[in-house]
Design an enzyme around this catalytic site. Structure first.
Site, PDB file in Angstrom:
ATOM      1  N   ARG A 229      -8.707  -0.217  -0.798  1.00 43.26           N
ATOM      2  CA  ARG A 229      -7.964  -1.339  -0.240  1.00 43.26           C
ATOM      3  C   ARG A 229      -8.199  -2.553  -1.123  1.00 43.26           C
ATOM      4  O   ARG A 229      -9.304  -2.799  -1.585  1.00 43.26           O
ATOM      5  CB  ARG A 229      -8.408  -1.634   1.207  1.00 43.26           C
ATOM      6  CG  ARG A 229      -7.809  -0.696   2.249  1.00 43.26           C
ATOM      7  CD  ARG A 229      -6.303  -0.909   2.378  1.00 43.26           C
ATOM      8  NE  ARG A 229      -5.682  -0.100   3.425  1.00 43.26           N
ATOM      9  CZ  ARG A 229      -5.094   1.061   3.216  1.00 43.26           C
ATOM     10  NH1 ARG A 229      -5.082   1.584   2.014  1.00 43.26           N
ATOM     11  NH2 ARG A 229      -4.530   1.715   4.221  1.00 43.26           N
ATOM     12  N   ASP A 253      -4.504   0.233  -7.954  1.00 45.43           N
ATOM     13  CA  ASP A 253      -3.327   0.622  -7.168  1.00 45.43           C
ATOM     14  C   ASP A 253      -3.136  -0.289  -5.966  1.00 45.43           C
ATOM     15  O   ASP A 253      -2.072  -0.288  -5.355  1.00 45.43           O
ATOM     16  CB  ASP A 253      -3.467   2.078  -6.693  1.00 45.43           C
ATOM     17  CG  ASP A 253      -2.245   2.570  -5.945  1.00 45.43           C
ATOM     18  OD1 ASP A 253      -1.147   2.566  -6.545  1.00 45.43           O
ATOM     19  OD2 ASP A 253      -2.376   2.947  -4.760  1.00 45.43           O
ATOM     20  N   GLU A 258      -0.029  -8.028  -1.555  1.00 49.10           N
ATOM     21  CA  GLU A 258       0.965  -7.060  -2.020  1.00 49.10           C
ATOM     22  C   GLU A 258       2.343  -7.436  -1.491  1.00 49.10           C
ATOM     23  O   GLU A 258       2.472  -7.777  -0.316  1.00 49.10           O
ATOM     24  CB  GLU A 258       0.576  -5.644  -1.560  1.00 49.10           C
ATOM     25  CG  GLU A 258      -0.737  -5.173  -2.190  1.00 49.10           C
ATOM     26  CD  GLU A 258      -1.121  -3.759  -1.783  1.00 49.10           C
ATOM     27  OE1 GLU A 258      -0.350  -3.110  -1.037  1.00 49.10           O
ATOM     28  OE2 GLU A 258      -2.182  -3.285  -2.204  1.00 49.10           O
ATOM     29  N   HIS A 277       0.665   0.400  -5.303  1.00 49.03           N
ATOM     30  CA  HIS A 277       0.177   1.029  -4.074  1.00 49.03           C
ATOM     31  C   HIS A 277       0.932   2.339  -3.799  1.00 49.03           C
ATOM     32  O   HIS A 277       1.411   2.605  -2.694  1.00 49.03           O
ATOM     33  CB  HIS A 277       0.327   0.085  -2.874  1.00 49.03           C
ATOM     34  CG  HIS A 277      -0.614   0.407  -1.751  1.00 49.03           C
ATOM     35  ND1 HIS A 277      -1.092  -0.554  -0.879  1.00 49.03           N
ATOM     36  CD2 HIS A 277      -1.170   1.585  -1.344  1.00 49.03           C
ATOM     37  CE1 HIS A 277      -1.891   0.020   0.017  1.00 49.03           C
ATOM     38  NE2 HIS A 277      -1.949   1.317  -0.251  1.00 49.03           N
TER      39      HIS A 277
END
Length: 318
Positions: A229, A253, A258, A277
């Site tokens: 996360r 990622d 985001e 992600h």
């Protein structure tokens, strides 16, 4: 008749498998709200929870007793309210083990063999060695958070002859991990690793767990891979560590915000690989959630037992 909502687009055979497991139940499927919105008050099970369901499904007097998420992380769920309402919660933890472990090694190998640099050079039609010298065989990998993803990553690492160190809250041993440590020993592990792979879920204990002190503990030749996360890493301190060459590079990622903001320095860094992600994306996602997690849980639930696969402990937050 009891109702079960699966707020996802399912293939007909997947719907039939669920109906076979719950023959006396009405099954409502579909990703769009028009399929399930009118059933939120009297659905006892919801699989594929949506934030927009919260107000109607959690109001007093609804039939809801169990939620099966379609994601591994549950940090965005109203955990305190679910706990106080006595609603069971199970996650899709484990469904990502193959695709995410593949992404981890794609990033590790890409950074090690400078694939990201060569792709940039290809765009510019530039023929350059770029100082390639590193290899992955025989190096030390530290897996921070040894769950299903961590275990699969450790298994692949052994194929490269890597020394595998693991960190988990319990410190309990795991297959393919050469040495396991508790979270209190994190800095000791970081100092030994050539690759640090962060797979921890977001909880109050893990928020911001990677910051200045952690990056200072890492080798200046080490790479950080974060597929857990974004909020578990203090992003501004990661950027400072990368700029100061306290660590060699990063494969990311997930991010604190985001989509990643357009003005983030991470976009331009030569020693960083970014993906949006998507590490868990796979052609087999729904199949695995339904066959490996939801249906086994559903059968136990209908038999009067708590769902056994990925039952969330509200005290731990995962």
């Amino acid at each position: 008749m009891k109702k079960l909502i699966v707020a996802q687009h399912l293939e007909e055979n997947q719907r039939e498998l669920i109906q076979q497991a719950a023959p006396q139940w009405e099954i409502i499927t579909g990703k769009e709200p028009e399929h399930w919105k009118s059933h939120l008050n009297d659905a006892e099970i919801i699989a594929g929870w949506k934030t927009s369901m919260e107000e109607a499904a959690l109001e007093k007097g609804t039939a809801l007793r169990w939620i099966q998420t379609w994601s591994a992380g549950v940090d965005s769920m109203p955990l305190d309210q679910l706990d106080s309402n006595g609603i069971l919660l199970t996650s899709a933890n484990g469904v990502h083990a193959y695709p995410i472990s593949e992404t981890i090694f794609a990033m590790m190998l890409g950074l090690t063999r400078k694939i990201h640099t060569y792709i940039r050079n290809q765009d510019q039609k530039e023929w350059a060695h770029a100082g390639l010298k590193l290899e992955i065989h025989g190096k030390t990998i530290g897996i921070i958070g040894v769950g299903a993803i961590g275990k699969e990553t450790a298994k692949i690492a052994k194929a490269f002859g890597m020394n595998v160190l693991g960190v988990r809250h319990s410190g309990k041993d795991s297959e393919y991990v050469d040495q396991m440590f508790s979270t209190e020993q994190l800095h000791e592990v970081l100092s030994r690793c050539d690759y640090v792979v962060n797979t921890v879920p977001l909880t109050p204990d893990t928020r911001g767990m990677f910051g200045k002190k952690e990056f200072e503990s890492m080798k200046d030749s080490a790479f950080l891979i974060n597929i857990g996360r974004g909020e578990t890493v203090q992003e501004h301190e990661l950027i400072e560590a990368l700029n100061a060459k306290e660590i060699a590079g990063a494969g990311l990622d997930v991010f604190e915000t985001e989509p990643l903001e357009k003005d983030s320095p991470l976009w331009e860094m030569e020693n960083v690989i970014l993906t949006p992600h998507t590490a868990g994306s796979t052609e087999f996602y729904n199949k695995r959630v339904i066959e490996d997690i939801f249906i086994p849980n559903l059968k136990e639930y209908i038999s009067g037992n708590p769902p056994p696969v990925n039952l969330v402990d509200y005290r731990k937050g995962y």
